[in-house]
Design a protein around this motif. Sequence first.
Motif, PDB file in Angstrom:
ATOM      1  N   GLU A 156       3.231  -4.331   9.425  1.00 39.95           N
ATOM      2  CA  GLU A 156       4.216  -5.017   8.583  1.00 39.95           C
ATOM      3  C   GLU A 156       5.515  -5.353   9.301  1.00 39.95           C
ATOM      4  N   ASN A 157       6.028  -4.458  10.076  1.00 43.44           N
ATOM      5  CA  ASN A 157       7.309  -4.685  10.751  1.00 43.44           C
ATOM      6  C   ASN A 157       7.138  -4.831  12.257  1.00 43.44           C
ATOM      7  N   CYS A 158       5.976  -5.262  12.649  1.00 41.34           N
ATOM      8  CA  CYS A 158       5.660  -5.413  14.065  1.00 41.34           C
ATOM      9  C   CYS A 158       6.654  -6.355  14.750  1.00 41.34           C
ATOM     10  N   CYS A 159       7.108  -5.965  15.901  1.00 43.49           N
ATOM     11  CA  CYS A 159       7.992  -6.791  16.737  1.00 43.49           C
ATOM     12  C   CYS A 159       9.284  -7.186  16.026  1.00 43.49           C
ATOM     13  N   GLY A 160       9.750  -6.350  15.124  1.00 44.91           N
ATOM     14  CA  GLY A 160      11.015  -6.610  14.450  1.00 44.91           C
ATOM     15  C   GLY A 160      11.038  -7.888  13.648  1.00 44.91           C
ATOM     16  N   GLY A 161       9.877  -8.309  13.144  1.00 47.18           N
ATOM     17  CA  GLY A 161       9.801  -9.514  12.337  1.00 47.18           C
ATOM     18  C   GLY A 161       9.654 -10.791  13.143  1.00 47.18           C
ATOM     19  N   LYS A 162       9.662 -10.680  14.456  1.00 43.90           N
ATOM     20  CA  LYS A 162       9.475 -11.846  15.319  1.00 43.90           C
ATOM     21  C   LYS A 162       7.991 -11.994  15.625  1.00 43.90           C
ATOM     22  N   PRO A 163       7.542 -13.200  15.923  1.00 41.58           N
ATOM     23  CA  PRO A 163       6.129 -13.369  16.283  1.00 41.58           C
ATOM     24  C   PRO A 163       5.770 -12.496  17.481  1.00 41.58           C
ATOM     25  N   CYS A 164       4.658 -11.830  17.379  1.00 40.59           N
ATOM     26  CA  CYS A 164       4.210 -10.952  18.457  1.00 40.59           C
ATOM     27  C   CYS A 164       3.400 -11.752  19.462  1.00 40.59           C
ATOM     28  N   VAL A 165       3.765 -11.610  20.687  1.00 45.60           N
ATOM     29  CA  VAL A 165       3.045 -12.280  21.760  1.00 45.60           C
ATOM     30  C   VAL A 165       2.489 -11.188  22.657  1.00 45.60           C
ATOM     31  N   PRO A 166       1.162 -11.124  22.794  1.00 41.48           N
ATOM     32  CA  PRO A 166       0.610 -10.090  23.675  1.00 41.48           C
ATOM     33  C   PRO A 166       1.114 -10.275  25.101  1.00 41.48           C
ATOM     34  N   THR A 167       1.442  -9.190  25.722  1.00 39.64           N
ATOM     35  CA  THR A 167       1.878  -9.235  27.111  1.00 39.64           C
ATOM     36  C   THR A 167       0.987  -8.329  27.922  1.00 39.64           C
ATOM     37  N   ASP A 168       0.774  -8.711  29.153  1.00 38.75           N
ATOM     38  CA  ASP A 168       0.007  -7.869  30.055  1.00 38.75           C
ATOM     39  C   ASP A 168       0.964  -6.868  30.671  1.00 38.75           C
ATOM     40  N   LEU A 169       0.758  -5.627  30.320  1.00 37.41           N
ATOM     41  CA  LEU A 169       1.588  -4.579  30.872  1.00 37.41           C
ATOM     42  C   LEU A 169       0.810  -3.892  31.982  1.00 37.41           C
ATOM     43  N   PRO A 170       1.476  -3.607  33.100  1.00 32.07           N
ATOM     44  CA  PRO A 170       0.759  -2.904  34.152  1.00 32.07           C
ATOM     45  C   PRO A 170       0.366  -1.512  33.666  1.00 32.07           C
ATOM     46  N   GLU A 171      -0.815  -1.088  34.069  1.00 29.18           N
ATOM     47  CA  GLU A 171      -1.267   0.240  33.669  1.00 29.18           C
ATOM     48  C   GLU A 171      -0.392   1.274  34.343  1.00 29.18           C
ATOM     49  N   ASN A 221      -7.787  -4.476   5.031  1.00 27.90           N
ATOM     50  CA  ASN A 221      -6.732  -5.453   5.309  1.00 27.90           C
ATOM     51  C   ASN A 221      -5.363  -4.963   4.853  1.00 27.90           C
ATOM     52  N   ASP A 222      -5.326  -4.259   3.722  1.00 30.44           N
ATOM     53  CA  ASP A 222      -4.058  -3.685   3.257  1.00 30.44           C
ATOM     54  C   ASP A 222      -3.541  -2.644   4.249  1.00 30.44           C
ATOM     55  N   LEU A 223      -4.450  -1.824   4.779  1.00 33.15           N
ATOM     56  CA  LEU A 223      -4.068  -0.809   5.758  1.00 33.15           C
ATOM     57  C   LEU A 223      -3.546  -1.463   7.040  1.00 33.15           C
ATOM     58  N   LEU A 224      -4.260  -2.459   7.530  1.00 32.27           N
ATOM     59  CA  LEU A 224      -3.805  -3.169   8.732  1.00 32.27           C
ATOM     60  C   LEU A 224      -2.461  -3.849   8.493  1.00 32.27           C
ATOM     61  N   GLY A 225      -2.305  -4.427   7.315  1.00 29.52           N
ATOM     62  CA  GLY A 225      -1.040  -5.064   6.976  1.00 29.52           C
ATOM     63  C   GLY A 225       0.105  -4.069   6.936  1.00 29.52           C
ATOM     64  N   PHE A 226      -0.149  -2.893   6.369  1.00 28.00           N
ATOM     65  CA  PHE A 226       0.866  -1.848   6.317  1.00 28.00           C
ATOM     66  C   PHE A 226       1.269  -1.408   7.723  1.00 28.00           C
ATOM     67  N   MET A 274       0.859  -1.174   0.000  1.00 27.04           N
ATOM     68  CA  MET A 274       0.000   0.000   0.000  1.00 27.04           C
ATOM     69  C   MET A 274       0.901   1.231   0.000  1.00 27.04           C
ATOM     70  N   GLU A 275       0.585   2.185  -0.844  1.00 25.34           N
ATOM     71  CA  GLU A 275       1.394   3.392  -0.949  1.00 25.34           C
ATOM     72  C   GLU A 275       1.116   4.326   0.227  1.00 25.34           C
ATOM     73  N   ILE A 276       2.136   5.066   0.616  1.00 26.91           N
ATOM     74  CA  ILE A 276       2.032   5.984   1.758  1.00 26.91           C
ATOM     75  C   ILE A 276       0.863   6.956   1.578  1.00 26.91           C
ATOM     76  N   LYS A 277       0.685   7.500   0.381  1.00 25.73           N
ATOM     77  CA  LYS A 277      -0.395   8.465   0.155  1.00 25.73           C
ATOM     78  C   LYS A 277      -1.759   7.820   0.437  1.00 25.73           C
ATOM     79  N   SER A 278      -1.940   6.570   0.037  1.00 22.15           N
ATOM     80  CA  SER A 278      -3.193   5.856   0.298  1.00 22.15           C
ATOM     81  C   SER A 278      -3.381   5.611   1.786  1.00 22.15           C
ATOM     82  N   VAL A 279      -2.303   5.281   2.471  1.00 20.62           N
ATOM     83  CA  VAL A 279      -2.365   5.058   3.916  1.00 20.62           C
ATOM     84  C   VAL A 279      -2.779   6.345   4.619  1.00 20.62           C
ATOM     85  N   VAL A 280      -2.151   7.439   4.261  1.00 23.34           N
ATOM     86  CA  VAL A 280      -2.463   8.729   4.876  1.00 23.34           C
ATOM     87  C   VAL A 280      -3.914   9.116   4.601  1.00 23.34           C
ATOM     88  N   ASN A 281      -4.387   8.918   3.383  1.00 20.80           N
ATOM     89  CA  ASN A 281      -5.786   9.232   3.050  1.00 20.80           C
ATOM     90  C   ASN A 281      -6.756   8.386   3.867  1.00 20.80           C
TER      91      ASN A 281
END
Length: 109
Positions: free
Chosen positions: A89-104, A81-86, A1-8
């Motif tokens: 795309e580089n979430c967690c440095g390419g490693k599988p993301c594991v949700p963690t409970d962070l204290p508020e 889906n393209d927007l979510l993928g964009f 997805m192009e940056i201009k489309s993402v911004v729009n």
Amino acid sequence: MEIKSVVNALAALAQESRLAVFRLLVQTGPEGLSAGKISETLGIPPSSLSFHMKELAHAGLVSSRQESRYVIYSANFRTMNDLLGFLTENCCGGKPCVPTDLPEQEHSS
């Protein structure tokens, strides 16, 4: 997805009524809803809804079709889906993301 489309797309969603409309259409699924039903469900006047639908359509987030005398709007799931993928795309440095409970964090006033 192009940056201009993402911004729009993000700009179109960065408004309360448009975000509500888009979420409603996502919940509804591919069959979509008539403009009148959207207006009625969300309490958005038809004249305002028309403006918001134009913005969402311009961003590629919704599409419309004519059915008899009604305009039916549907979420564009491919763009969503393209927007979510964009965004993830580089979430967690390419490693599988594991949700963690962070204290508020406490907010100091």
